[in-house]
Structure formats: C-alpha cells, structure tokens
Scaffold this active site. Structure first.
Site, PDB file in Angstrom:
ATOM      1  N   LYS A   1       0.871  -1.177   0.000  1.00  0.00           N
ATOM      2  CA  LYS A   1       0.000   0.000   0.000  1.00  0.00           C
ATOM      3  C   LYS A   1       0.905   1.223   0.000  1.00  0.00           C
ATOM      4  O   LYS A   1       1.506   1.564   1.021  1.00  0.00           O
ATOM      5  CB  LYS A   1      -0.923   0.037   1.226  1.00  0.00           C
ATOM      6  CG  LYS A   1      -2.022   1.092   1.036  1.00  0.00           C
ATOM      7  CD  LYS A   1      -2.449   1.802   2.287  1.00  0.00           C
ATOM      8  CE  LYS A   1      -1.574   2.938   2.710  1.00  0.00           C
ATOM      9  NZ  LYS A   1      -1.460   4.084   1.796  1.00  0.00           N
TER      10      LYS A   1
ATOM     11  N   GLU B   1       9.848   0.920  10.583  1.00  0.00           N
ATOM     12  CA  GLU B   1      10.873   1.950  10.332  1.00  0.00           C
ATOM     13  C   GLU B   1      10.165   3.280  10.525  1.00  0.00           C
ATOM     14  O   GLU B   1       9.412   3.717   9.659  1.00  0.00           O
ATOM     15  CB  GLU B   1      11.419   1.831   8.902  1.00  0.00           C
ATOM     16  CG  GLU B   1      12.160   0.537   8.616  1.00  0.00           C
ATOM     17  CD  GLU B   1      13.501   0.448   9.310  1.00  0.00           C
ATOM     18  OE1 GLU B   1      14.019   1.486   9.775  1.00  0.00           O
ATOM     19  OE2 GLU B   1      14.025  -0.674   9.420  1.00  0.00           O
TER      20      GLU B   1
ATOM     21  N   CYS C   1      13.895  10.663   6.870  1.00  0.00           N
ATOM     22  CA  CYS C   1      13.795  10.267   8.279  1.00  0.00           C
ATOM     23  C   CYS C   1      15.140  10.345   8.979  1.00  0.00           C
ATOM     24  O   CYS C   1      15.197  10.483  10.192  1.00  0.00           O
ATOM     25  CB  CYS C   1      13.227   8.860   8.370  1.00  0.00           C
ATOM     26  SG  CYS C   1      14.128   7.711   7.341  1.00  0.00           S
TER      27      CYS C   1
ATOM     28  N   GLU D   1      10.199  16.096  15.039  1.00  0.00           N
ATOM     29  CA  GLU D   1      10.803  15.959  13.710  1.00  0.00           C
ATOM     30  C   GLU D   1      10.262  17.091  12.832  1.00  0.00           C
ATOM     31  O   GLU D   1       9.053  17.313  12.774  1.00  0.00           O
ATOM     32  CB  GLU D   1      10.354  14.591  13.166  1.00  0.00           C
ATOM     33  CG  GLU D   1      11.077  14.106  11.959  1.00  0.00           C
ATOM     34  CD  GLU D   1      10.531  12.743  11.501  1.00  0.00           C
ATOM     35  OE1 GLU D   1       9.361  12.399  11.803  1.00  0.00           O
ATOM     36  OE2 GLU D   1      11.285  12.028  10.839  1.00  0.00           O
TER      37      GLU D   1
HETATM   38  P1  NAD Z   1       2.619   8.461   7.636  1.00  0.00           P
HETATM   39  O1  NAD Z   1       2.756   7.602   8.831  1.00  0.00           O
HETATM   40  O2  NAD Z   1       1.593   9.517   7.663  1.00  0.00           O
HETATM   41  O3  NAD Z   1       2.297   7.581   6.342  1.00  0.00           O
HETATM   42  C1  NAD Z   1       3.084   6.477   5.967  1.00  0.00           C
HETATM   43  C2  NAD Z   1       2.193   5.457   5.290  1.00  0.00           C
HETATM   44  O4  NAD Z   1       1.244   5.003   6.236  1.00  0.00           O
HETATM   45  C3  NAD Z   1       1.409   6.001   4.112  1.00  0.00           C
HETATM   46  O5  NAD Z   1       1.292   4.991   3.142  1.00  0.00           O
HETATM   47  C4  NAD Z   1       0.048   6.280   4.721  1.00  0.00           C
HETATM   48  O6  NAD Z   1      -0.992   6.226   3.789  1.00  0.00           O
HETATM   49  C5  NAD Z   1      -0.042   5.117   5.691  1.00  0.00           C
HETATM   50  N1  NAD Z   1      -1.003   5.305   6.769  1.00  0.00           N
HETATM   51  C6  NAD Z   1      -1.319   6.430   7.451  1.00  0.00           C
HETATM   52  N2  NAD Z   1      -2.285   6.163   8.370  1.00  0.00           N
HETATM   53  C7  NAD Z   1      -2.560   4.840   8.252  1.00  0.00           C
HETATM   54  C8  NAD Z   1      -3.480   3.947   8.897  1.00  0.00           C
HETATM   55  N3  NAD Z   1      -4.306   4.363   9.862  1.00  0.00           N
HETATM   56  N4  NAD Z   1      -3.507   2.661   8.509  1.00  0.00           N
HETATM   57  C9  NAD Z   1      -2.683   2.219   7.537  1.00  0.00           C
HETATM   58  N5  NAD Z   1      -1.815   3.005   6.878  1.00  0.00           N
HETATM   59  C10 NAD Z   1      -1.753   4.303   7.240  1.00  0.00           C
HETATM   60  O7  NAD Z   1       4.058   9.036   7.363  1.00  0.00           O
HETATM   61  P2  NAD Z   1       4.486  10.015   6.175  1.00  0.00           P
HETATM   62  O8  NAD Z   1       4.114  11.383   6.554  1.00  0.00           O
HETATM   63  O9  NAD Z   1       4.007   9.501   4.872  1.00  0.00           O
HETATM   64  O10 NAD Z   1       6.068   9.823   6.177  1.00  0.00           O
HETATM   65  C11 NAD Z   1       6.883  10.584   6.967  1.00  0.00           C
HETATM   66  C12 NAD Z   1       7.294   9.824   8.189  1.00  0.00           C
HETATM   67  O11 NAD Z   1       7.915   8.605   7.812  1.00  0.00           O
HETATM   68  C13 NAD Z   1       8.329  10.558   8.992  1.00  0.00           C
HETATM   69  O12 NAD Z   1       8.053  10.441  10.360  1.00  0.00           O
HETATM   70  C14 NAD Z   1       9.626   9.837   8.649  1.00  0.00           C
HETATM   71  O13 NAD Z   1      10.620   9.967   9.613  1.00  0.00           O
HETATM   72  C15 NAD Z   1       9.139   8.453   8.488  1.00  0.00           C
HETATM   73  N6  NAD Z   1      10.070   7.672   7.656  1.00  0.00           N
HETATM   74  C16 NAD Z   1      10.817   6.727   8.268  1.00  0.00           C
HETATM   75  C17 NAD Z   1      11.741   6.008   7.536  1.00  0.00           C
HETATM   76  C18 NAD Z   1      12.567   4.948   8.188  1.00  0.00           C
HETATM   77  O14 NAD Z   1      13.172   4.157   7.477  1.00  0.00           O
HETATM   78  N7  NAD Z   1      12.639   4.887   9.501  1.00  0.00           N
HETATM   79  C19 NAD Z   1      11.880   6.248   6.166  1.00  0.00           C
HETATM   80  C20 NAD Z   1      11.092   7.228   5.569  1.00  0.00           C
HETATM   81  C21 NAD Z   1      10.174   7.936   6.340  1.00  0.00           C
END
Ligand code: NAD
Length: 514
Positions: A207, A285, A319, A415
């Site tokens: 997804k 992650e 991240c 962040e």
């Molecule tokens: P997010 O958590 O809002 O979204 C990430 C994914 O989760 C998206 O596909 C989103 O549609 C999905 N999602 C959101 N709510 C959900 C739910 N209730 N059920 C299922 N899926 C859901 O994060 P973002 O804003 O897209 O990304 C930024 C964040 O990701 C930052 O905090 C960043 O640090 C982190 N990140 C971490 C890594 C790592 O490897 N640790 C890498 C990249 C980004």
C-alpha cells in the site's frame, strides 16, 4: 524494451517557480514518460484492476493534477491478500536460484527505465531530478542486493547433545507480507522491503502513500515484465480517506503473517495494535529526530558539507536527516557563518525537473505550515533568523538557519521534515550527549570530531541505530538501516534485512543408530 512508442503528457503550469530564493518566473512542465509506466489502476494477481472511484495525484510544485488513480478499498485489499496467499504456495517452491534470477531481471528493467522512474518520483513528490535518479539507483540496488542474498539463506546443523539425534535449523519464508510505505522515497522504501521479502520466498501486498502511488505502480509493471509470477507482488493504491480501512485489512487479515511499515511513529503505533490481534511479525521503520553534533575539534568545512548533505537532501524530508544541530561554543560562530554561506551558494528552489533545482517543494501545504509553526515558535522564544524564515508559494519553504536555539523550542522536540537548521550552543561533550539522548526517537545521529578517543566515546554513547562519524550521508544497501527507541523495530538492507521475512524451524531427527 528501450524505445518508447508512446508519450503521456501531463502539463503542469508552475505559476511562480522560485529559481533561487528571490526570483520568480512562469514555466510549463510536462511529465513525459512511457505510457506503460504511467499506471493508474491497482495491481492484483497479475492484473490491473479498477475501483469504484479514483483519487487525484498532484505535482506538489504546481498543484496540478497528474493522474486519477484507482481508489482501492477494503474489498480490493482483501482480493490482494487472497491473491498473495495463493501465490505464496507457488513462489516459495521456486528455488532460491530461480527467485534470484527473476529479481535480477527486475533490477535490470529498473536500471533500463531509470529516467522514466525518476521522472515519476520528481513529479509526484517534488524531488529534484538528480536526487530522483539517485533514489532509483538506490531502489534498484536493493533488488540487486536481495537477488544475491536469496541464494545465501543458509540454515544450520547444530552439534547434538544426544547420540541418536541430529539438530537442523531451517530458514523458511514467513508467508504473505503487508508492506505500507511513505511518500518521501516512493520507490526505495518499497524495494528495501519487497526485495528482501521476495528473495526469502514471501509474497506481498503493497500500500503506497496516497501522495505517491505512481512509482509503486510502475514498479508493478516492471515486476510483471521481469516474469515475477502473478500474485507475488500486488499493489493497492488508495486515498487518504480509504487508508485506515485498507490498512486495517492488511494488518489484521489472518492470511497475512507479516507487516512491514515505514512512516511516522504515530501511524506505526496504530498498525502495531492492529497486528497484535493475530500476532503478526512486524518491522517498523519510524520517525527520527537526528542530532548533528559539531565539536570544537571538527574540521569545520567537512562539518558544513556534512550538514548540507544531511539536512537539505529531499528538502529536509528524510527520516535520517539532521534535525537538531548542536555546536560547541569554540566553533559555533565559524560553523553558522560558513553554513549560511554554503546555503546561499548551493541551494536553488524550483520545480524538480529544472536542472538547477536543489530544493523542491515540500510534499504539501500542511508540511510547509508545520515548518513555519516551528520557526515562529523558535523566534518567539528568542531564536535569531540567519537565513530564510519564510514560506513561499504553495508548499515551497525558504531554507532556514536559526541561531540561539534552545531545547525549549518545538523545532528541537519534534521531527521537522523540512529545510530548517536550528543551531543549539553547548560547552561540554557530556552536555551535548545529554541533549542528544534526551529524546524518545533514536534513528540516526551524526557528529564531527577529529579526536579519536572522543569519536569512540560519542559513537558508542549516542542512543541511535545509525551513526555518521564525520559523514552526513550514510544509507547504503550493504549496511543495515533501522532505529532504536520509538524509531522502530527491526532492520532493513544488509545481510540482516532478509531475516525479517524468515522463520527458523527446528528439525529434530531422532531415533538414529549411532
Ligand atoms: P505516515 O505515517 O503519515 O504515512 C506512511 C504510510 O502510512 C502512508 O502509506 C500512509 O498512507 C499510511 N497510513 C497512514 N495512516 C494509516 C493507517 N491508519 N492505517 C494504515 N496506513 C496508514 O508518514 P508520512 O508522513 O508519509 O512519512 C513521513 C514519516 O515517515 C516521517 O516520520 C519519517 O521519519 C518516516 N520515515 C521513516 C523512515 C525509516 O526508514 N525509519 C523512512 C522514511 C520515512
């Protein structure tokens, strides 16, 4: 394969492109990619499927719509899980060498089509083209790496305490894996997981983030062209509205054995709760809040170069990017002055497809508002703006340098995910470590020092999963990627990444005649 017979044109007018912080001009941008890589339907069981409705995907630099994508719901998610479950019993019987060869073909196709794949990233996420090409290289490298690792999933024969028994430890794929990924690396965050899963013999339902489904769908097309069997790699794009219900199916269906998520810590906590109900294995992650420490002994030019790399890649939306800058008193003024000069000289805002652009827009207006809120909060508490400080058109943000920052300010507590450099002054190593470790996150950390004893002390003391010592860029497929504390569970990439998709089965051969 290499020649494109059709071009799909999506015209985008960027009303006020910001080429350099203070100039404005009008330009038109087109997304020209091979039609077969610009996919807008879900990909389930080897077929493109539509949904009852669609959702728009837009260029964050212009706000213009690029495509309408099938808005898959729980029904399509369940279909995808069932397809992956069926395919698992076929895929796991492929030999490791056969899986390896198919992953290698997928890698070759990604490499062949890197320009188109990079354009998709630039147009759907705003990332400058040079970085998008870098991401495709990085993304494809995971597929290549795991195509190699597929053949090295050795088990063990363990010395037995009994003469009539032999002990064998077998590695076996866990089953169907649900893969949920963010928008900031629309391709690499998928292959870092899927490469390992497929190499291990698992099948997946992906997804992608609602802002960036096009990269995921192009990967699906190339996986099919590579000959990866139907049902092994499924993609269910969906809107923000449908995300919770789709996520729930993917994280609760009993046919799913594994959930691998990259995204924010807040979402990770929701998915962990979902996964607990059926005791799924999880990899998380999550978010970071990386300290970037510059000690008096540092080479200031190297520290500035490291800060530029770490902070401004993807406009600060990674991240692992430096979030809290801690600079020792003796080098503080020189560091901030030289960093300001480097920002003036090197950073250029604009549409990601402009060759001069180093800073694209943030992913959306809310992201820019969050950065502005942190800046206003810091300024209201006495921080000094040395560079930038303003939000520009749409979600463009001026790269911003703040001095006299304290740990009371929001920008050091959460962040940022934007081009903001908040610089805190410290006096002693103990003080820097105390500030750096006073944080619930622990993904990456960086420091610059030329004192070898200090290097060992600080590298060991930092409470993070990854440390850059005199280096601002550390991600590579050969090494593991993961955080401690609330930054996550498990590790991706490296020889450890594949273990996240394997169970160890103990086989006891008894009744043997010694
Ligand atoms: P997010 O958590 O809002 O979204 C990430 C994914 O989760 C998206 O596909 C989103 O549609 C999905 N999602 C959101 N709510 C959900 C739910 N209730 N059920 C299922 N899926 C859901 O994060 P973002 O804003 O897209 O990304 C930024 C964040 O990701 C930052 O905090 C960043 O640090 C982190 N990140 C971490 C890594 C790592 O490897 N640790 C890498 C990249 C980004």
């Amino acid at each position: 394969m290499g020649s494109f017979c059709m071009l799909t044109r999506t015209r985008c007018v960027l009303r006020q492109v910001l080429l350099g912080p203070y100039t404005a001009m009008e330009r038109t941008y087109s997304l020209d990619v091979s039609a077969r890589l610009l996919r807008t339907e879900g990909f389930v069981d080897g077929r493109w499927i539509s949904a009852a409705s669609t959702f728009p995907v837009s260029d964050p630099a212009t706000g213009e719509e690029l495509a309408k994508v099938a808005d898959c719901g729980p029904t399509e998610a369940k279909l995808a899980v069932d397809a992956a479950y069926k395919a698992f019993y076929i895929w796991k019987r492929y030999t490791a060498k056969e899986r390896s060869a198919l992953l290698r073909k997928w890698f070759d196709l990604m490499t062949l089509h890197k320009e188109d794949l990079a354009k998709l990233i630039t147009f759907e996420s705003g990332k400058p083209m040079r970085e998008s090409l870098g991401e495709i290289g990085y993304s494809a490298a995971f597929v290549e790496w795991f195509s190699e690792e597929a053949r090295r999933m050795y088990g063990d024969i363990v010395p037995s305490p009994a003469k009539d028994r032999k002990i064998l430890l077998l590695k076996q794929p866990v089953g169907v894996a649900s893969i949920i990924t963010p928008w900031n690396f629309p391709s690499a965050m998928i292959t870092r997981k899927v490469g390992a899963a497929l190499a291990a013999g698992c099948t997946v339902v992906v997804k992608p983030a609602e802002d960036t489904p096009l990269s995921a769908l192009a990967l699906a097309e190339l996986s099919a062209e590579a000959g990866i069997p139907a049902g092994v790699f499924n993609v269910v794009p969906c809107s923000r509205e449908k995300t919770p219900s789709v996520g729930e199916v993917l994280c609760t269906d009993p046919l799913v054995q594994k959930v691998s998520f990259t995204g924010s810590t807040a979402t990770g906590k929701i998915l962990l709760k979902h996964a607990a109900g059926t005791v799924k294995r999880v990899s998380m992650e999550l978010g970071g809040n990386a300290p970037f420490i510059v000690f008096d002994s540092a080479d200031v030019d190297k520290a500035v170069a490291g800060a530029m790399n770490s902070k401004f890649r993807n406009s600060g939306q990674t991240c692992v990017c430096a979030n809290r800058f801690l600079v020792q008193s003796g080098i503080y003024d020189r560091f901030t002055e030289k960093l300001g000069q480097a920002m003036d000289a090197e950073l250029r805002l604009g549409h990601g497809s402009e060759p001069t652009t180093t800073q694209g827009p943030l992913i959306n207006v809310n992201a820019a508002k969050k950065v502005m809120h942190q800046i206003s909060d810091a300024v209201s508490q006495g921080a000094k703006v040395l560079r930038g400080g303003k939000r520009l058109e749409g979600s463009f943000m001026q790269p911003t340098l703040l001095a006299d920052v304290t740990t009371d300010m929001l920008c050091t507590q959460e962040e940022t995910f934007g081009p903001l450099v908040p610089v805190i002054r410290f006096n002693t190593e103990e003080e820097a470590l105390a500030i750096a470790n006073a944080c619930h996150m622990g993904l990456a950390g960086y420091f610059f020092s030329q004192d070898i004893s200090q290097i060992w002390r600080v590298a060991e003391a930092l409470e993070v999963g990854m440390v850059g010592v005199n280096e601002g860029l550390l991600s590579t497929v050969e090494s593991c990627f993961g955080g401690v504390k609330q930054s996550g569970l498990g590790s991706e990439g490296s020889k450890y990444g594949i273990k996240e998709y394997l169970d160890i089965k103990y086989m006891c051969f008894g009744g043997l005649t010694p």
